[in-house]
Design a protein around this motif. Structure first.
Motif, PDB file in Angstrom:
ATOM      1  N   GLY A 180      21.883 -59.443  49.642  1.00 46.85           N
ATOM      2  CA  GLY A 180      21.400 -58.039  49.548  1.00 46.85           C
ATOM      3  C   GLY A 180      21.549 -57.075  50.625  1.00 46.85           C
ATOM      4  N   PHE A 181      21.731 -57.583  51.978  1.00 50.02           N
ATOM      5  CA  PHE A 181      21.678 -56.940  53.060  1.00 50.02           C
ATOM      6  C   PHE A 181      23.090 -57.020  53.901  1.00 50.02           C
ATOM      7  CE2 PHE A 181      17.636 -57.554  51.710  1.00 50.02           C
ATOM      8  CZ  PHE A 181      17.004 -55.975  51.572  1.00 50.02           C
ATOM      9  N   LEU A 182      23.173 -58.330  54.372  1.00 50.71           N
ATOM     10  CA  LEU A 182      24.205 -58.651  55.416  1.00 50.71           C
ATOM     11  C   LEU A 182      25.655 -58.526  54.848  1.00 50.71           C
ATOM     12  CD1 LEU A 182      22.776 -61.726  57.489  1.00 50.71           C
ATOM     13  CD2 LEU A 182      23.303 -59.430  58.271  1.00 50.71           C
ATOM     14  N   ARG A 183      26.026 -58.774  53.801  1.00 48.55           N
ATOM     15  CA  ARG A 183      27.348 -58.700  53.222  1.00 48.55           C
ATOM     16  C   ARG A 183      27.640 -56.946  53.453  1.00 48.55           C
ATOM     17  NH1 ARG A 183      28.370 -57.884  46.875  1.00 48.55           N
ATOM     18  NH2 ARG A 183      26.461 -57.031  46.591  1.00 48.55           N
ATOM     19  N   HIS A 184      27.050 -55.993  53.552  1.00 48.54           N
ATOM     20  CA  HIS A 184      27.361 -54.980  53.830  1.00 48.54           C
ATOM     21  C   HIS A 184      27.363 -54.422  55.302  1.00 48.54           C
ATOM     22  CE1 HIS A 184      26.142 -54.188  49.563  1.00 48.54           C
ATOM     23  NE2 HIS A 184      24.745 -54.725  49.929  1.00 48.54           N
ATOM     24  N   LEU A 185      27.059 -55.373  56.212  1.00 53.95           N
ATOM     25  CA  LEU A 185      27.201 -55.198  57.542  1.00 53.95           C
ATOM     26  C   LEU A 185      28.118 -56.135  58.263  1.00 53.95           C
ATOM     27  CD1 LEU A 185      23.391 -54.831  58.160  1.00 53.95           C
ATOM     28  CD2 LEU A 185      25.113 -53.157  57.669  1.00 53.95           C
ATOM     29  N   TYR A 186      28.987 -56.667  57.737  1.00 53.50           N
ATOM     30  CA  TYR A 186      29.933 -57.704  58.723  1.00 53.50           C
ATOM     31  C   TYR A 186      30.522 -56.790  59.562  1.00 53.50           C
ATOM     32  CZ  TYR A 186      29.245 -61.400  55.770  1.00 53.50           C
ATOM     33  OH  TYR A 186      28.677 -62.676  55.070  1.00 53.50           O
ATOM     34  N   LYS A 187      30.658 -57.096  60.802  1.00 53.05           N
ATOM     35  CA  LYS A 187      31.154 -56.958  62.101  1.00 53.05           C
ATOM     36  C   LYS A 187      30.431 -55.499  62.520  1.00 53.05           C
ATOM     37  CE  LYS A 187      35.678 -58.664  61.548  1.00 53.05           C
ATOM     38  NZ  LYS A 187      36.220 -59.632  62.703  1.00 53.05           N
ATOM     39  N   GLN A 188      29.359 -55.229  62.127  1.00 56.41           N
ATOM     40  CA  GLN A 188      28.304 -54.175  62.673  1.00 56.41           C
ATOM     41  C   GLN A 188      27.292 -54.812  63.516  1.00 56.41           C
ATOM     42  OE1 GLN A 188      27.673 -50.885  59.676  1.00 56.41           O
ATOM     43  NE2 GLN A 188      28.939 -52.207  58.449  1.00 56.41           N
ATOM     44  N   MET A 189      27.538 -55.420  64.731  1.00 55.16           N
ATOM     45  CA  MET A 189      26.705 -56.257  65.394  1.00 55.16           C
ATOM     46  C   MET A 189      25.237 -55.777  65.468  1.00 55.16           C
ATOM     47  SD  MET A 189      27.312 -58.460  68.764  1.00 55.16           S
ATOM     48  CE  MET A 189      28.700 -59.247  67.918  1.00 55.16           C
ATOM     49  N   ASN A 190      25.075 -54.240  65.827  1.00 54.83           N
ATOM     50  CA  ASN A 190      23.871 -53.615  66.312  1.00 54.83           C
ATOM     51  C   ASN A 190      22.948 -53.815  64.756  1.00 54.83           C
ATOM     52  OD1 ASN A 190      24.557 -53.083  68.662  1.00 54.83           O
ATOM     53  ND2 ASN A 190      25.171 -51.051  68.357  1.00 54.83           N
ATOM     54  N   GLU A 191      23.675 -53.404  63.959  1.00 52.26           N
ATOM     55  CA  GLU A 191      22.929 -53.216  62.446  1.00 52.26           C
ATOM     56  C   GLU A 191      22.461 -54.760  62.121  1.00 52.26           C
ATOM     57  OE1 GLU A 191      25.532 -51.873  63.256  1.00 52.26           O
ATOM     58  OE2 GLU A 191      25.411 -49.624  62.773  1.00 52.26           O
ATOM     59  N   GLN A 192      23.126 -55.656  62.186  1.00 54.64           N
ATOM     60  CA  GLN A 192      22.842 -56.761  62.058  1.00 54.64           C
ATOM     61  C   GLN A 192      21.769 -57.485  62.894  1.00 54.64           C
ATOM     62  OE1 GLN A 192      26.025 -59.382  62.652  1.00 54.64           O
ATOM     63  NE2 GLN A 192      27.574 -58.609  61.209  1.00 54.64           N
ATOM     64  N   VAL A 193      21.505 -57.038  64.103  1.00 51.58           N
ATOM     65  CA  VAL A 193      20.478 -57.515  64.752  1.00 51.58           C
ATOM     66  C   VAL A 193      19.107 -56.742  64.455  1.00 51.58           C
ATOM     67  CG1 VAL A 193      19.489 -56.970  67.275  1.00 51.58           C
ATOM     68  CG2 VAL A 193      21.673 -58.121  67.080  1.00 51.58           C
ATOM     69  N   LEU A 194      19.217 -55.579  64.320  1.00 49.58           N
ATOM     70  CA  LEU A 194      18.065 -54.823  63.803  1.00 49.58           C
ATOM     71  C   LEU A 194      17.503 -55.350  62.482  1.00 49.58           C
ATOM     72  CD1 LEU A 194      18.838 -51.209  64.809  1.00 49.58           C
ATOM     73  CD2 LEU A 194      17.093 -52.642  65.833  1.00 49.58           C
ATOM     74  N   LEU A 195      18.495 -55.542  61.435  1.00 46.49           N
ATOM     75  CA  LEU A 195      18.152 -55.906  59.996  1.00 46.49           C
ATOM     76  C   LEU A 195      17.353 -57.446  60.497  1.00 46.49           C
ATOM     77  CD1 LEU A 195      18.626 -55.540  57.072  1.00 46.49           C
ATOM     78  CD2 LEU A 195      20.342 -57.357  57.221  1.00 46.49           C
ATOM     79  N   THR A 196      18.179 -58.298  60.743  1.00 42.33           N
ATOM     80  CA  THR A 196      17.705 -59.649  60.998  1.00 42.33           C
ATOM     81  C   THR A 196      16.480 -59.616  61.582  1.00 42.33           C
ATOM     82  OG1 THR A 196      19.057 -60.639  62.530  1.00 42.33           O
ATOM     83  CG2 THR A 196      19.721 -60.687  60.381  1.00 42.33           C
ATOM     84  N   PHE A 197      16.347 -59.047  62.708  1.00 41.05           N
ATOM     85  CA  PHE A 197      14.975 -59.148  63.359  1.00 41.05           C
ATOM     86  C   PHE A 197      13.755 -58.633  62.536  1.00 41.05           C
ATOM     87  CE2 PHE A 197      11.937 -58.281  67.087  1.00 41.05           C
ATOM     88  CZ  PHE A 197      12.028 -59.586  67.636  1.00 41.05           C
ATOM     89  N   GLY A 198      14.092 -57.493  61.837  1.00 40.90           N
ATOM     90  CA  GLY A 198      13.171 -56.953  60.716  1.00 40.90           C
ATOM     91  C   GLY A 198      12.575 -58.070  60.061  1.00 40.90           C
ATOM     92  N   PHE A 199      13.571 -58.926  59.563  1.00 41.10           N
ATOM     93  CA  PHE A 199      13.256 -60.087  58.449  1.00 41.10           C
ATOM     94  C   PHE A 199      12.410 -61.227  59.190  1.00 41.10           C
ATOM     95  CE2 PHE A 199      16.792 -58.575  55.733  1.00 41.10           C
ATOM     96  CZ  PHE A 199      15.987 -58.788  54.237  1.00 41.10           C
ATOM     97  N   VAL A 200      12.777 -61.297  60.458  1.00 41.01           N
ATOM     98  CA  VAL A 200      11.722 -62.197  61.332  1.00 41.01           C
ATOM     99  C   VAL A 200       9.919 -61.720  60.754  1.00 41.01           C
ATOM    100  CG1 VAL A 200      10.798 -63.020  63.548  1.00 41.01           C
ATOM    101  CG2 VAL A 200      13.294 -62.786  63.219  1.00 41.01           C
ATOM    102  N   TYR A 201      10.098 -60.514  61.024  1.00 41.97           N
ATOM    103  CA  TYR A 201       8.511 -59.673  60.926  1.00 41.97           C
ATOM    104  C   TYR A 201       8.199 -59.992  59.491  1.00 41.97           C
ATOM    105  CZ  TYR A 201       8.317 -58.284  65.488  1.00 41.97           C
ATOM    106  OH  TYR A 201       8.513 -58.277  67.178  1.00 41.97           O
ATOM    107  N   ILE A 202       9.070 -59.836  58.456  1.00 43.32           N
ATOM    108  CA  ILE A 202       8.721 -59.932  57.074  1.00 43.32           C
ATOM    109  C   ILE A 202       8.445 -61.364  56.812  1.00 43.32           C
ATOM    110  CG2 ILE A 202       9.764 -59.364  54.982  1.00 43.32           C
ATOM    111  CD1 ILE A 202      11.283 -57.239  55.842  1.00 43.32           C
ATOM    112  N   ILE A 203       9.272 -62.332  57.059  1.00 43.74           N
ATOM    113  CA  ILE A 203       9.031 -63.730  56.600  1.00 43.74           C
ATOM    114  C   ILE A 203       7.818 -64.134  57.239  1.00 43.74           C
ATOM    115  CG2 ILE A 203       9.984 -65.898  56.792  1.00 43.74           C
ATOM    116  CD1 ILE A 203      12.682 -64.820  56.772  1.00 43.74           C
ATOM    117  N   THR A 204       7.416 -63.789  58.654  1.00 39.25           N
ATOM    118  CA  THR A 204       6.553 -64.172  59.356  1.00 39.25           C
ATOM    119  C   THR A 204       4.949 -63.798  58.734  1.00 39.25           C
ATOM    120  OG1 THR A 204       7.599 -64.243  61.363  1.00 39.25           O
ATOM    121  CG2 THR A 204       5.368 -64.332  61.666  1.00 39.25           C
TER     122      THR A 204
END
Lengths: 286, 407
Positions: free
Chosen positions: A82-106
């Motif tokens: 859904g998300f990460l495959r659009h962001l390969y090699k984009q480290m900043n975006e990956q960090v922001l996105l996956t950290f957001g998922f920490v809050y969502i999953i929690t």
């Protein structure tokens, strides 16, 4: 002597849980180049699902391990496709996105399971202790050590000795070349990501034998995993294992001998490694 | 390309405008009250004007499980009063203290300046209480603890210390360990934060008063993942007195204790309520025989308590534990407002507090001249009864929670 052996085993079992958490993340960061900060949250999701199977429904503990892994794998599939495959090699975006998922999953976990902690649980057959040459030691910890070792061997074999492992490594070194050879790298990346998420979820249930399940473990385990990867080195299963065991044993002896420094022991090791060997003990150059 | 540049430019300008305007938005807001001015009592305020009660509870961070539970108690108490006191409607404003002293202080400032609140239930954590102490005193906010309070805040003269101060509460634990368990030496393990030191110091205070000796003290960070190394380092003693701030920490310690394979000192836990009834059931036989100090015992046979438990079970489907504390505090606030005829000024509420006598599900409640609650302290043991794992009262220390430093 009993003090040394007992703390050595405590350190090994703690270290093995750390390895189970860090192994999947190490693969994702080191081999695929994705910074997945939601890895700890996937660990927590697996633990909660496992608790539902084993404690709430009273079903088999090992079934809980598998279902916990599958639940995290499914969440991993959603995040990757859904998300990460659009962001390969984009480290900043990956960090922001996956950290957001920490809050969502929690918060989803809080919503479903509430904030109350779940007591450590295991298979009834694993309750109690084993006599190891006169030293009574909990069976659960011996099982955790054994599973960690088996997983380490399995992952090393998969990464270094199989065709799919070679394709993944080659893909990260030269994406265009490997795609030019007709290999569907996108699909391989997806499977690796789901596999790492599955390991995280299953580890959540295995680790729950010692730690239980609670609502802030997503961030806590993420921190543990990052420390292990920094100490052991990125992208290496051997590195993750070495780092986890080193941290586990130092943490155990630190708590036992210098309890007032317990809060800092892990970080002291990490800082020393960063100064002396910034790529980690057995880091792989990406 | 040009369009992209333009969009970027306009976006940047928009952002700059927002940043530039923000301070003025704050400046245009109604000025914060500099000092709380008490209304001349006893004339009750008009009915339409609600009395605002704020709460600082923990909905995130290491003890996120406790916030919703305390909120249940408060909501149940206010629903029983139809959200009214002395004819004035009550408005409840809930804030997340996030288990963080800085956030706790920010939220208290928000409650006072933005919401106009001057009665606050919470915060829970000792470090949070210490952080908000001076501000709450300066603004004359009637503020309560929820599970005991930090002694330094007593000096401010605006704190409701419920059920008492940390040291006053645990003094009896020290007495019990010495007198009833027959221990002459103890090892302590406590959570490494302000409240943790307070509880352990209380038990040590009582134990040393009797002539006991502390041979080792261990402080574990909140959220410690593995307690086995601590248990492995416990020295020889007659009892192991433990206070851990959260159920998950206490559960991991109990697991490490049960599985150690060593001959260990007898475990005595301060505040058994960190274990919810559900956790007791999950522990099963592993928790039978645990002796602990307790503030509230849900199965204590008493008409007020029985009614409370029945209502709580009907509403939430479980038996109460720490929810009793926030329930009683909310009831106490309503009683104070009734006593002042709906006047919520601090200068009226404080004398009403000192004169208050209430029967609560926990037991009789009154206050000393410092605002410290005088409550019963219970010593319990977890026993198995008809397949359930329940607390059984072994000893009661009646209304004996005066802080020894004020004697």
């Amino acid at each position: 002597m009993e003090f040394i052996i007992s703390n050595l085993l405590n350190g090994l079992s703690f270290g093995m849980v750390l390895f189970l958490i860090a192994a999947g993340l190490s693969i994702i960061i080191g081999i695929m180049g994705i910074i997945n900060l939601a890895h700890g949250a996937l660990y927590m999701l697996g633990a909660y699902v496992g608790w539902t199977i084993a404690v709430h429904n009273g079903l088999n503990f090992w079934l809980a391990v598998v279902v916990g892994g599958l639940a995290a794998g499914l969440a991993g599939l959603f995040i990757e496709r859904g998300f990460l495959r659009h962001l390969y090699k984009q480290m900043n975006e990956q960090v922001l996105l996956t950290f957001g998922f920490v809050y969502i999953i929690t918060n989803v976990c809080l919503w479903i399971w509430g904030g109350q902690a779940k007591v450590p649980f295991t298979d009834p057959a694993l309750s109690g202790s084993l006599n190891l040459a006169g030293l009574m030691y909990p069976k659960t910890r011996i099982v955790v050590i054994s599973i960690g070792l088996a997983l380490a061997v399995g992952l090393w074999w998969l990464q270094d000795k199989t065709r799919i492992g070679a394709m993944v490594r080659a893909g990260m070194d030269n994406k265009e070349m490997i795609m030019g050879l007709g290999i569907n790298l996108g699909r391989i990346s997806m499977f690796v990501f789901i596999f790492a998420a599955f390991i995280a979820g299953a580890a959540g249930v295995i680790g729950a034998q010692l730690w239980g399940v609670y609502s802030y473990m997503g961030l806590q385990t993420l921190l543990f995993a990052l420390i292990i990867i920094i100490v052991g080195g990125v992208g290496s299963i051997q590195g993750a294992l070495t780092g986890a065991l080193l941290i586990g044993v130092i943490d155990a002896f630190g708590k036992a001998l210098f309890p007032e420094l317990a809060m800092f022991t892990m970080y002291i090791v990490m800082v020393v490694i960063l100064i002396v060997r910034p790529s980690g003990l057995l880091g792989r150059k990406v | 390309m040009k369009r992209k540049k333009l969009a970027l430019l306009s976006g940047s300008i928009g952002l700059m405008v927002i940043v530039a305007v923000l301070p003025f938005v704050g400046a245009c807001a109604p000025p914060a009250p500099e000092e709380f001015k008490p209304t001349p009592a006893p004339a009750p305020a008009p009915k339409a004007e609600p009395i605002k009660i704020g709460t600082l509870l923990n909905f995130s961070g290491p003890i996120a499980d406790m916030g919703p539970r305390f909120l249940q108690g408060i909501e149940m108490a206010l629903e029983e009063e139809n959200y009214e006191a002395a004819g004035r409607p009550i408005e409840l404003i809930v804030e997340d203290a996030a288990s963080d002293p800085t956030v706790t202080l920010e939220r208290l400032k928000k409650l006072y300046t933005s919401d106009g609140v001057n009665i606050v239930i919470g915060p829970l954590m000792g470090d949070g209480q210490m952080a908000v102490g001076p501000y709450a005193a300066e603004k004359k906010i009637l503020i309560t603890t929820i599970i005991n309070g930090m002694f330094p805040n007593v000096e401010f003269g605006n704190w409701v210390m419920y059920p008492t101060t940390t040291i006053a509460q645990q003094r009896m634990s020290g007495w019990y360990v010495y007198d009833e368990l027959g221990a002459r030496t103890i090892v302590t393990i406590g959570s490494d934060y302000a409240g943790g030191y307070g509880y352990i110091d209380g038990a040590v205070y009582g134990f040393e008063e009797k002539g006991g000796e502390v041979v080792q003290q261990i402080w574990a960070p909140i959220g410690t993942a593995d307690f086995a190394p601590y248990i492995a380092s416990v020295e020889e003693a007659d009892a192991l007195v433990v206070f851990l701030s959260s159920g998950e920490d206490a559960a991991r310690l109990l697991l490490a204790y049960n599985e150690s394979g060593r001959e260990l000192p007898q475990l005595f836990q301060l505040i058994h309520e960190v274990f919810t009834p559900e956790m007791l059931a999950e522990f099963g036989e592993g928790i039978v025989g645990l002796k602990a100090q307790s503030t509230y015992v849900w199965n204590r046979d008493d008409p007020i308590n029985n009614q409370f438990v029945e209502n709580f079970r009907a509403k939430y489907g479980t038996v109460p534990s720490i929810e009793q504390n926030s329930y009683t505090l909310a009831k106490m606030v309503v009683s104070l407002l009734e006593a002042t005829g709906g006047d919520n000024s601090f200068d009226k509420l404080w004398p009403a507090l000192l004169a208050l006598k209430m029967d609560t599900p926990q037991g009789p409640l009154s206050f000393d001249t410092y605002g410290i609650a005088l409550t019963d302290i219970y010593i319990i043991e977890i026993q198995e009864k008809a397949g359930d794992f329940v607390p059984v009262i072994l000893k009661v220390y009646p209304q004996s929670t005066a802080d020894p430093r004020l004697e």
